[in-house]
Design an enzyme around this catalytic site. Structure first.
Site, mmCIF file in Angstrom:
data_model
loop_
_atom_site.group_PDB
_atom_site.id
_atom_site.type_symbol
_atom_site.label_atom_id
_atom_site.label_comp_id
_atom_site.label_asym_id
_atom_site.label_seq_id
_atom_site.Cartn_x
_atom_site.Cartn_y
_atom_site.Cartn_z
ATOM 1 C CG HIS A 110 -2.445 5.098 -12.317
ATOM 2 N ND1 HIS A 110 -1.232 5.726 -12.579
ATOM 3 C CD2 HIS A 110 -3.543 5.193 -13.250
ATOM 4 C CE1 HIS A 110 -1.507 6.696 -13.860
ATOM 5 N NE2 HIS A 110 -2.599 6.495 -14.308
ATOM 6 C CG ASP A 146 0.597 3.598 -14.838
ATOM 7 O OD1 ASP A 146 0.664 5.038 -15.378
ATOM 8 O OD2 ASP A 146 0.892 3.141 -13.869
HETATM 9 C C1 GRF Z 1 -1.295 9.490 -4.815
HETATM 10 O O1 GRF Z 1 -2.171 10.213 -5.654
HETATM 11 C C2 GRF Z 1 -1.010 8.172 -5.584
HETATM 12 O O2 GRF Z 1 -2.073 7.731 -6.407
HETATM 13 C C3 GRF Z 1 -0.080 8.460 -6.598
HETATM 14 O O3 GRF Z 1 1.138 9.198 -5.893
HETATM 15 C C4 GRF Z 1 0.354 10.092 -5.212
HETATM 16 C C5 GRF Z 1 0.980 10.726 -3.764
HETATM 17 O O4 GRF Z 1 0.875 9.316 -2.950
HETATM 18 N N1 GRF Z 1 0.899 7.382 -7.057
HETATM 19 P P1 GRF Z 1 1.270 9.310 -1.527
HETATM 20 O O5 GRF Z 1 0.895 10.287 -0.690
HETATM 21 O O6 GRF Z 1 3.061 9.549 -1.423
HETATM 22 O O7 GRF Z 1 1.216 8.137 -0.943
#
Ligand code: GRF
Length: 197
Positions: A110, A146
Site C-alpha cells: 500500500h 489496508d
Molecule cells: C503502486 O503504487 C502500488 O503501491 C499500488 O498500485 C500501484 C501500481 O502498482 N498498490 P504496479 O505497478 O501495478 O505494481
C-alpha cells in the site's frame, strides 16, 4: 520445497515483476501464477514474458455480484495451490469471506506509511496534509481494508514542488525493494519488520 506464490494484479504489474525477479536462486519461494481482474492489464504480458502462468478473472463479468467474482477467483487460485498470495497493484476490494480463506498467508503493498492514509489517493492526501515524509507499507491482508499487521515500510522525504504523480514515481522504486524483501522473510515465517529509509 519452495513456497508457491500467486500474485494478483490490475495494471502494469511493476511490483509483480519485482517480486518475480526476486524469487530466484536460494529464495524460498517461486511464482506459480499471476491473475488479473482486468484482461487488458499490462502486467499479464510481463508475466508471460517471465514464463509465469497467467489467468484473468474479469470482475466486469460479475456485475453487482462480488461473491460470484470471488468464487471464480478462489477456484482459479486453488488450481495452482498457492502457499502465499501477494496483492500487487490489485484494485478490487476483497470481502471478509475471501480474505479469511488466506488469513496469515496474503500480503499487500500500500503506497502510504500505514496506518496513515488507508484507501485511495494516498500521495495527494500526504501532500495535502503537508507531510514531510511519505512511503509505502507491506502488510498482511485482513478483513479490514489496508489494516493488517505491517511487515515492512520504506520512507521517502517529500520534496518541494512534489505532485502526487512525482511522489508516486519516486516511491515506486522503493516499493520494488520493499515488497521482495518482505516476501523473502515471510516465506520463511520470519516476521522481522523490513525498514527501508
Ligand atoms: C503502486 O503504487 C502500488 O503501491 C499500488 O498500485 C500501484 C501500481 O502498482 N498498490 P504496479 O505497478 O501495478 O505494481
Amino acid at each position: 520445497m519452495s513456497k508457491r506464490v500467486a500474485i494478483l494484479i490490475s495494471g502494469g504489474g511493476s511490483n509483480m515483476v519485482a517480486l518475480a525477479n526476486s524469487m530466484v536462486g536460494d529464495h524460498p519461494a517461486r511464482p506459480v501464477l499471476v491473475i488479473s481482474n482486468d484482461p487488458n492489464a499490462g502486467g499479464l504480458a510481463k508475466a508471460r514474458d517471465l514464463g509465469i502462468e497467467t489467468a484473468v478473472v474479469d470482475h466486469r463479468e460479475y456485475p453487482n455480484d462480488r461473491n460470484a467474482f470471488e468464487e471464480v477467483l478462489h477456484a482459479t487460485l486453488e488450481a495452482y495451490t498457492p502457499d502465499i498470495v501477494c496483492l500487487a497493484g490489485f484494485m478490487r476490494i476483497l470481502t471478509e469471506g475471501f480474505t479469511a480463506k488466506y488469513e496469515g498467508r496474503m500480503l499487500n503493498i500500500h503506497p502510504s506509511l500505514l496506518p496513515k492514509y488507508k484507501g485511495l489517493h494516498t500521495h495527494a492526501r500526504a501532500l495535502e496534509a503537508g507531510d514531510l515524509e511519505h512511503g509505502c507499507s507491506v502488510h498482511e491482508v485482513t478483513a479490514a481494508l489496508d489494516d493488517g499487521p505491517v511487515l515492512g515500510q520504506a520512507r521517502i522525504a517529500v520534496e518541494k514542488g512534489d505532485t502526487p504523480e512525482r511522489l508516486a514515481a519516486r516511491l515506486l522504486p522503493l516499493e520494488h525493494a520493499l515488497y521482495p524483501a518482505v516476501l523473502r522473510r515471510y516465506a520463511t515465517m520470519d516476521r522481522t519488520p523490513v525498514l527501508i529509509s
